[in-house]
Design an enzyme around this catalytic site. Sequence first.
Site, mmCIF file in Angstrom:
data_model
loop_
_atom_site.group_PDB
_atom_site.id
_atom_site.type_symbol
_atom_site.label_atom_id
_atom_site.label_comp_id
_atom_site.label_asym_id
_atom_site.label_seq_id
_atom_site.Cartn_x
_atom_site.Cartn_y
_atom_site.Cartn_z
ATOM 1 N N HIS A 1 31.078 62.349 33.431
ATOM 2 C CA HIS A 1 31.803 62.222 32.333
ATOM 3 C C HIS A 1 31.175 61.747 31.168
ATOM 4 O O HIS A 1 31.981 61.317 30.350
ATOM 5 C CB HIS A 1 32.840 61.305 32.803
ATOM 6 C CG HIS A 1 33.963 61.812 34.032
ATOM 7 N ND1 HIS A 1 34.418 63.083 33.847
ATOM 8 C CD2 HIS A 1 34.057 61.349 35.215
ATOM 9 C CE1 HIS A 1 35.275 63.226 34.860
ATOM 10 N NE2 HIS A 1 34.994 62.217 35.797
ATOM 11 N N ASP B 1 35.049 64.450 46.044
ATOM 12 C CA ASP B 1 36.304 63.762 46.023
ATOM 13 C C ASP B 1 37.657 64.809 46.101
ATOM 14 O O ASP B 1 38.588 64.481 45.834
ATOM 15 C CB ASP B 1 36.806 62.796 44.924
ATOM 16 C CG ASP B 1 36.025 63.423 43.398
ATOM 17 O OD1 ASP B 1 35.480 64.630 43.411
ATOM 18 O OD2 ASP B 1 35.914 62.362 42.584
ATOM 19 N N HIS C 1 37.337 65.851 39.611
ATOM 20 C CA HIS C 1 37.613 65.711 38.255
ATOM 21 C C HIS C 1 36.809 66.571 37.544
ATOM 22 O O HIS C 1 35.611 66.933 37.706
ATOM 23 C CB HIS C 1 37.239 64.201 37.928
ATOM 24 C CG HIS C 1 37.873 63.304 38.869
ATOM 25 N ND1 HIS C 1 37.509 62.936 39.982
ATOM 26 C CD2 HIS C 1 39.109 62.553 38.644
ATOM 27 C CE1 HIS C 1 38.504 61.794 40.604
ATOM 28 N NE2 HIS C 1 39.216 61.769 39.770
ATOM 29 N N ASP D 1 32.846 68.637 41.480
ATOM 30 C CA ASP D 1 33.764 67.376 41.857
ATOM 31 C C ASP D 1 35.310 67.589 41.510
ATOM 32 O O ASP D 1 35.359 68.718 40.808
ATOM 33 C CB ASP D 1 33.334 66.416 40.579
ATOM 34 C CG ASP D 1 33.701 64.914 40.693
ATOM 35 O OD1 ASP D 1 32.805 63.991 41.234
ATOM 36 O OD2 ASP D 1 34.981 64.461 40.373
#
Length: 438
Positions: free
Chosen positions: A112, A240, A153, A151
């Site tokens: 991120h 995740d 996200h 991931d």
Amino acid sequence: MLKARHPLGIVFFPAYDWAISPTHPERQERLLYTQDQLREEGVFDIPGITELKPDLATAEDVARVHFCFPDVPAVTTTSHLISAGGAIRAARTVMEKEAERAFALVRPPGHHAMKVVHGSRGFCNINIEAVMVEWLRERYGPLRVAIVDTDCHHGDGTQDVYWNDPDTLFISLHQDGRTLYPGTGFPLELGGPRALGTTVNVPLPPGTSDQGFLFAMREVVMPLIEDFKPDLVINSAGQDNHFSDPITDMAFSAQGYAQLTELLGADIAVLEGGYAIQGALPYVNLGLVLSMAGLDYSHVREPGFDPAAVRQSDKVTGYIEDVCRDIVKEARHPRGPGKGETVNGWFSRRKTLYYDTDAITEYQTESVRLCDHCRGVVKYETESTRNPLCLGVEAPIGACEHCVDEAYRIYEAGQIKGEYRHLALMDRVGKNYLSFTG
């Protein structure tokens, strides 16, 4: 005797002295349970699998990727530099042929962290995969690299770093941004004007299981990698998407992750997210290790796995098939650089970013020169609730002589005008990195 078909180096760094808070999901236990699982399974006794210690990334390694304001030390700790150094060690292992593949089991994560950094967002301060990739390019030349982010996200930071880079294919498979942080990663986000089609997003609906992920891999990821023909394939291996993860809504299993890993065949994997610390991570990481090493992973099962309970619905299946078909079409035939405007030969886009971890709001204008000879000099005008107006200027790898000169002209003019508090110049051609505080 059991032996790794693909010799594998494993870099391990749990960052004992770094945590957002003692009970935060992103804490050292994420890797300690995995370490116990790998040792209990005797993984490091298998010939061809080697445990490695991380390197230490330098401030220059970070400055090769990011504009950190006010400077690199202000937004990093030693743990961040060791995490990035762990990724570098994995890359060095592969390039120096110590092993065929490598897996950096490190934290803090990084995907991120964007091109400009004012603080921490999404638990990330610096983009450890990008630091690794640019370290490689500094030493081994202009490599074509594919980064596949699995991931849950959206890998918005990696996307931002490589938005204007036609030599990096970034593909992100993630839970649809309409339902999860950071709220980005849609199919029409395709890259900058000189890199259209090298950013590819596959937003998947909540409830996507092994079936949906593997379909997206076969129908989108693998064909586009084949089109791109990279020198290296890197997996941002966030975990995740697991059905037991406490902060996401997907239905992936340890077996599914291992199958995805086998299908991708990445040269290097770098750990990102994954917060089911006991119920998923030890088993998913075990499956990834065995898969990367070319060993049988069919016995790997996490607690509470029930195929019927995590089976995706027919509605989800149909949606994924439709969206994947459209994504491949858009990636191969992109329709323009997206939101932004062209003025006097520069294409600009404006961004408002929120650093959820540090509660910072940033306002940024990114402008890329539309050069006919190279990908173009890029400038970033940025201010935040932490820093006043700052300027970053990059002459990228392969920049023509005119764009290099333009980068220096903009940087020097910014010093004279005095309107910026902090200025930074990133000259990837001359390998020169300058900074100035007004």
